[in-house]
Design a protein around this motif. Structure first.
Motif, PDB file in Angstrom:
ATOM      1  N   LEU A   2       0.993  -1.325  -0.094  1.00 38.50           N
ATOM      2  CA  LEU A   2      -0.068  -0.040   0.041  1.00 38.50           C
ATOM      3  C   LEU A   2       0.902   1.205  -0.031  1.00 38.50           C
ATOM      4  O   LEU A   2       1.858   1.429   0.674  1.00 38.50           O
ATOM      5  CB  LEU A   2      -0.841  -0.062   1.051  1.00 38.50           C
ATOM      6  N   ASN A   3       0.445   2.350  -0.826  1.00 39.34           N
ATOM      7  CA  ASN A   3       1.032   3.246  -0.962  1.00 39.34           C
ATOM      8  C   ASN A   3       0.904   4.283   0.400  1.00 39.34           C
ATOM      9  O   ASN A   3      -0.201   4.704   0.872  1.00 39.34           O
ATOM     10  CB  ASN A   3       0.675   4.317  -2.185  1.00 39.34           C
ATOM     11  N   VAL A   4       2.260   4.837   1.222  1.00 36.34           N
ATOM     12  CA  VAL A   4       1.752   5.286   2.377  1.00 36.34           C
ATOM     13  C   VAL A   4       1.274   6.926   2.256  1.00 36.34           C
ATOM     14  O   VAL A   4       0.272   7.276   2.800  1.00 36.34           O
ATOM     15  CB  VAL A   4       2.978   5.593   3.047  1.00 36.34           C
ATOM     16  N   ARG A   5       1.489   7.450   1.040  1.00 38.25           N
ATOM     17  CA  ARG A   5       0.782   8.799   0.681  1.00 38.25           C
ATOM     18  C   ARG A   5      -0.510   8.932   0.633  1.00 38.25           C
ATOM     19  O   ARG A   5      -1.261   9.672   1.161  1.00 38.25           O
ATOM     20  CB  ARG A   5       1.489   9.308  -0.400  1.00 38.25           C
ATOM     21  N   ARG A   6      -1.003   7.781  -0.004  1.00 39.61           N
ATOM     22  CA  ARG A   6      -2.543   7.521  -0.321  1.00 39.61           C
ATOM     23  C   ARG A   6      -3.155   7.307   1.187  1.00 39.61           C
ATOM     24  O   ARG A   6      -4.250   7.645   1.355  1.00 39.61           O
ATOM     25  CB  ARG A   6      -2.740   6.541  -1.293  1.00 39.61           C
ATOM     26  N   LEU A   7      -2.560   6.573   1.815  1.00 42.52           N
ATOM     27  CA  LEU A   7      -3.068   6.234   3.066  1.00 42.52           C
ATOM     28  C   LEU A   7      -3.163   7.523   4.033  1.00 42.52           C
ATOM     29  O   LEU A   7      -4.040   7.706   4.802  1.00 42.52           O
ATOM     30  CB  LEU A   7      -2.099   5.174   4.027  1.00 42.52           C
ATOM     31  N   GLU A   8      -2.178   8.174   4.161  1.00 39.98           N
ATOM     32  CA  GLU A   8      -2.175   9.499   4.601  1.00 39.98           C
ATOM     33  C   GLU A   8      -3.180  10.398   4.278  1.00 39.98           C
ATOM     34  O   GLU A   8      -3.992  11.013   5.123  1.00 39.98           O
ATOM     35  CB  GLU A   8      -0.817  10.215   4.604  1.00 39.98           C
ATOM     36  N   LEU A   9      -3.414  10.482   3.004  1.00 37.83           N
ATOM     37  CA  LEU A   9      -4.666  11.134   2.164  1.00 37.83           C
ATOM     38  C   LEU A   9      -6.018  10.619   2.846  1.00 37.83           C
ATOM     39  O   LEU A   9      -6.924  11.405   3.256  1.00 37.83           O
ATOM     40  CB  LEU A   9      -4.690  11.301   0.725  1.00 37.83           C
ATOM     41  N   LEU A  10      -6.213   9.376   2.956  1.00 35.30           N
ATOM     42  CA  LEU A  10      -7.257   8.786   3.327  1.00 35.30           C
ATOM     43  C   LEU A  10      -7.636   9.308   4.803  1.00 35.30           C
ATOM     44  O   LEU A  10      -8.592   9.569   5.174  1.00 35.30           O
ATOM     45  CB  LEU A  10      -7.148   7.176   3.365  1.00 35.30           C
ATOM     46  N   LEU A  11      -6.565   9.190   5.757  1.00 38.37           N
ATOM     47  CA  LEU A  11      -6.438   9.632   7.215  1.00 38.37           C
ATOM     48  C   LEU A  11      -7.170  10.876   7.375  1.00 38.37           C
ATOM     49  O   LEU A  11      -7.972  11.005   8.193  1.00 38.37           O
ATOM     50  CB  LEU A  11      -5.250   9.317   7.860  1.00 38.37           C
ATOM     51  N   ASP A  12      -6.451  11.612   6.488  1.00 36.65           N
ATOM     52  CA  ASP A  12      -6.739  13.134   6.482  1.00 36.65           C
ATOM     53  C   ASP A  12      -8.314  13.647   6.160  1.00 36.65           C
ATOM     54  O   ASP A  12      -9.062  14.463   6.721  1.00 36.65           O
ATOM     55  CB  ASP A  12      -6.063  14.085   5.679  1.00 36.65           C
ATOM     56  N   ALA A  21     -10.675  19.795   2.430  1.00 39.31           N
ATOM     57  CA  ALA A  21      -9.805  19.954   3.481  1.00 39.31           C
ATOM     58  C   ALA A  21      -8.555  19.130   3.517  1.00 39.31           C
ATOM     59  O   ALA A  21      -7.676  19.782   3.731  1.00 39.31           O
ATOM     60  CB  ALA A  21     -10.602  19.867   4.779  1.00 39.31           C
ATOM     61  N   ALA A  22      -8.673  17.890   3.014  1.00 34.47           N
ATOM     62  CA  ALA A  22      -7.502  17.229   2.831  1.00 34.47           C
ATOM     63  C   ALA A  22      -6.383  17.891   1.633  1.00 34.47           C
ATOM     64  O   ALA A  22      -5.497  18.031   2.071  1.00 34.47           O
ATOM     65  CB  ALA A  22      -7.909  15.771   2.669  1.00 34.47           C
ATOM     66  N   ALA A  23      -7.164  18.328   0.782  1.00 36.73           N
ATOM     67  CA  ALA A  23      -6.534  18.729  -0.224  1.00 36.73           C
ATOM     68  C   ALA A  23      -5.678  20.008  -0.082  1.00 36.73           C
ATOM     69  O   ALA A  23      -4.544  20.327  -0.161  1.00 36.73           O
ATOM     70  CB  ALA A  23      -7.559  19.287  -1.518  1.00 36.73           C
ATOM     71  N   GLU A  24      -6.299  20.909   0.851  1.00 36.58           N
ATOM     72  CA  GLU A  24      -5.973  22.002   1.362  1.00 36.58           C
ATOM     73  C   GLU A  24      -4.721  22.034   2.350  1.00 36.58           C
ATOM     74  O   GLU A  24      -3.675  22.668   2.009  1.00 36.58           O
ATOM     75  CB  GLU A  24      -6.855  23.174   2.090  1.00 36.58           C
ATOM     76  N   LYS A  25      -4.811  20.764   2.906  1.00 37.25           N
ATOM     77  CA  LYS A  25      -3.526  20.599   3.887  1.00 37.25           C
ATOM     78  C   LYS A  25      -2.308  20.299   3.362  1.00 37.25           C
ATOM     79  O   LYS A  25      -1.268  20.552   3.547  1.00 37.25           O
ATOM     80  CB  LYS A  25      -4.044  19.439   4.973  1.00 37.25           C
ATOM     81  N   HIS A  26      -2.517  19.579   2.095  1.00 38.82           N
ATOM     82  CA  HIS A  26      -1.414  19.064   1.249  1.00 38.82           C
ATOM     83  C   HIS A  26      -1.238  19.756   0.092  1.00 38.82           C
ATOM     84  O   HIS A  26      -0.214  19.428  -0.548  1.00 38.82           O
ATOM     85  CB  HIS A  26      -1.544  17.509   1.109  1.00 38.82           C
ATOM     86  N   ASP A  60     -16.657   0.612   6.875  1.00 40.84           N
ATOM     87  CA  ASP A  60     -16.190  -0.063   7.583  1.00 40.84           C
ATOM     88  C   ASP A  60     -14.634  -0.300   7.495  1.00 40.84           C
ATOM     89  O   ASP A  60     -13.848  -0.100   8.197  1.00 40.84           O
ATOM     90  CB  ASP A  60     -16.893  -1.296   7.728  1.00 40.84           C
ATOM     91  N   ALA A  61     -14.570  -0.630   5.951  1.00 40.18           N
ATOM     92  CA  ALA A  61     -12.988  -0.736   5.477  1.00 40.18           C
ATOM     93  C   ALA A  61     -12.290   0.194   5.752  1.00 40.18           C
ATOM     94  O   ALA A  61     -11.261   0.498   6.180  1.00 40.18           O
ATOM     95  CB  ALA A  61     -13.084  -1.329   4.049  1.00 40.18           C
ATOM     96  N   GLY A  62     -12.842   1.704   5.516  1.00 39.02           N
ATOM     97  CA  GLY A  62     -12.179   2.900   5.535  1.00 39.02           C
ATOM     98  C   GLY A  62     -11.570   3.144   7.051  1.00 39.02           C
ATOM     99  O   GLY A  62     -10.844   3.502   7.523  1.00 39.02           O
ATOM    100  N   HIS A  63     -12.696   2.759   8.077  1.00 41.38           N
ATOM    101  CA  HIS A  63     -12.291   2.977   9.371  1.00 41.38           C
ATOM    102  C   HIS A  63     -11.201   2.126   9.911  1.00 41.38           C
ATOM    103  O   HIS A  63     -10.275   2.450  10.597  1.00 41.38           O
ATOM    104  CB  HIS A  63     -13.575   2.406  10.064  1.00 41.38           C
ATOM    105  N   VAL A  64     -11.399   0.562   9.351  1.00 48.26           N
ATOM    106  CA  VAL A  64     -10.015   0.017   9.673  1.00 48.26           C
ATOM    107  C   VAL A  64      -8.901   0.479   9.260  1.00 48.26           C
ATOM    108  O   VAL A  64      -7.930   0.288   9.861  1.00 48.26           O
ATOM    109  CB  VAL A  64     -10.330  -1.674   9.108  1.00 48.26           C
ATOM    110  N   LEU A  65      -8.717   0.957   7.915  1.00 49.74           N
ATOM    111  CA  LEU A  65      -7.524   1.300   7.365  1.00 49.74           C
ATOM    112  C   LEU A  65      -6.906   2.385   7.900  1.00 49.74           C
ATOM    113  O   LEU A  65      -5.867   2.809   7.989  1.00 49.74           O
ATOM    114  CB  LEU A  65      -7.775   1.427   5.705  1.00 49.74           C
ATOM    115  N   ALA A  66      -8.100   3.439   8.266  1.00 47.02           N
ATOM    116  CA  ALA A  66      -7.709   4.694   9.021  1.00 47.02           C
ATOM    117  C   ALA A  66      -6.824   4.318  10.186  1.00 47.02           C
ATOM    118  O   ALA A  66      -5.855   4.999  10.522  1.00 47.02           O
ATOM    119  CB  ALA A  66      -8.790   5.651   9.086  1.00 47.02           C
ATOM    120  N   ALA A  67      -7.428   3.423  10.833  1.00 47.55           N
ATOM    121  CA  ALA A  67      -6.769   3.037  12.312  1.00 47.55           C
ATOM    122  C   ALA A  67      -5.459   2.613  12.084  1.00 47.55           C
ATOM    123  O   ALA A  67      -4.573   2.991  12.882  1.00 47.55           O
ATOM    124  CB  ALA A  67      -7.820   2.046  13.066  1.00 47.55           C
ATOM    125  N   HIS A  68      -5.273   1.708  11.039  1.00 46.03           N
ATOM    126  CA  HIS A  68      -4.034   1.112  10.961  1.00 46.03           C
ATOM    127  C   HIS A  68      -3.030   2.054  10.313  1.00 46.03           C
ATOM    128  O   HIS A  68      -1.908   2.367  10.812  1.00 46.03           O
ATOM    129  CB  HIS A  68      -3.979   0.115   9.888  1.00 46.03           C
TER     130      HIS A  68
END
Length: 304
Positions: A2-12, A21-26, A60-68
């Motif tokens: 998994l791409n860490v940058r994409r994971l970080e965008l998901l979390l934001d 809001a995520a786009a403005e942050k990055h 639900d998958a988004g919640h799990v992946l965001a926690a990881h």
């Protein structure tokens, strides 16, 4: 993977509640963030976000992946901090080797300065014979080691990466009442009639004496075989004979002897710092080498 940058965008998006809001942050465009998230969903094989009137909310998958992702980002931040501390020499350790004559003379000066400069670095020193030091270098028990060689038995530069620290002169050790004790320098040719105290037969200083005497045109007469340089100095002090020793071996001089230079009529040995060619060197090792060479430059006159 998994791409860490994409994971970080998901979390934001999950934490900030919207793609905008995520786009403005990055400093991305919203469409750019949306494209990256679609790629992430494609890699996962299921939707991660869903749009509602209040914005984007995770499945639900988004919640799990965001926690990881939170844990992954914390671990990455910790790794970066650890590396930064090591690079800044705020932590770390090194293990090095040395041989006894340097361990009793030059090396304590280096260690004292290094510990003042880098008090957080944990330093371990192993002192042993040449053959054992080489073995410890080869098997990784020490990261680097002080070694020595003479012109007729050079260490192969293909075996280790070598840095010359200084030239360790061969000095003459005579008793305080010896006829040459007040001389600053003598030649080996002046010593043909003397009796000699040497280290055990296999010791390198024996070969130094044999070669130097041969070049001066005489065969040395041996009066005593000593186990170490302290014993050799003690026997010299009571008039049993005279001796040769590396200058570093007589820094801690017996009160009953004088140290006299032999100039170029006896060979010096190179003191070297060695490490394996294939070793990735830690910041602590590089810093120690820098300190060692600084002290060597300051102390060179003491070993001539």
């Amino acid at each position: 993977m998994l791409n860490v940058r994409r994971l970080e965008l998901l979390l934001d998006v999950v934490e900030l509640g919207s793609i905008t809001a995520a786009a403005e942050k990055h400093v991305y465009s919203p469409s750019g963030v949306s494209q990256q998230l679609r790629r992430l969903e494609s890699e996962i094989g299921q939707p991660l976000l869903q749009r509602q009137t209040r914005g984007m909310v995770p499945t639900d998958a988004g919640h799990v992946l965001a926690a990881h992702t939170r844990r992954i980002l914390r671990q990455m931040a910790a790794a970066e901090a650890d590396l930064a501390e090591i690079a800044g020499l705020n932590r770390g350790s090194l293990t090095m080797g040395t041989f006894p004559t340097l361990g009793g003379s030059f090396l304590p000066l280096v260690i004292s300065k290094f510990k003042r400069q880098y008090p957080a670095i944990e330093l371990h020193v192993r002192s042993s014979r040449f053959e054992v030091l080489v073995e410890m270098l080869e098997n990784g028990q020490v990261g680097m080691s002080l070694l020595w060689d003479y012109e007729w038995s050079r260490i192969n530069a293909e075996d280790f990466a070598l840095t010359t620290v200084f030239e360790d002169a061969t000095a003459l050790v005579v008793g305080k009442d010896h006829r040459l004790a007040r001389r600053k320098q003598v030649d080996m040719a002046d010593l043909a009639d003397e009796e000699w105290i040497v280290r055990e037969e296999a010791h390198p200083v024996v070969e130094v004496l044999q070669r130097s005497a041969r070049a001066a045109g005489f065969t040395p007469r041996i009066a005593f075989h000593a186990n170490d340089y302290q014993e050799a100095q003690a026997m010299v002090s009571v008039g049993l004979g005279i001796a040769l020793a590396p200058r570093t071996a007589v820094v801690n001089k017996h009160p009953g002897v004088s140290i006299v230079s032999l100039g170029t009529t006896a060979p010096s040995r190179r003191v070297l710092l060695a490490h394996r060619h294939d070793r990735v060197r830690a910041a602590a090792e590089i810093a120690f080498q820098t300190t060692l060479l600084e002290v060597a430059k300051e102390s060179t006159a003491d070993f001539r």
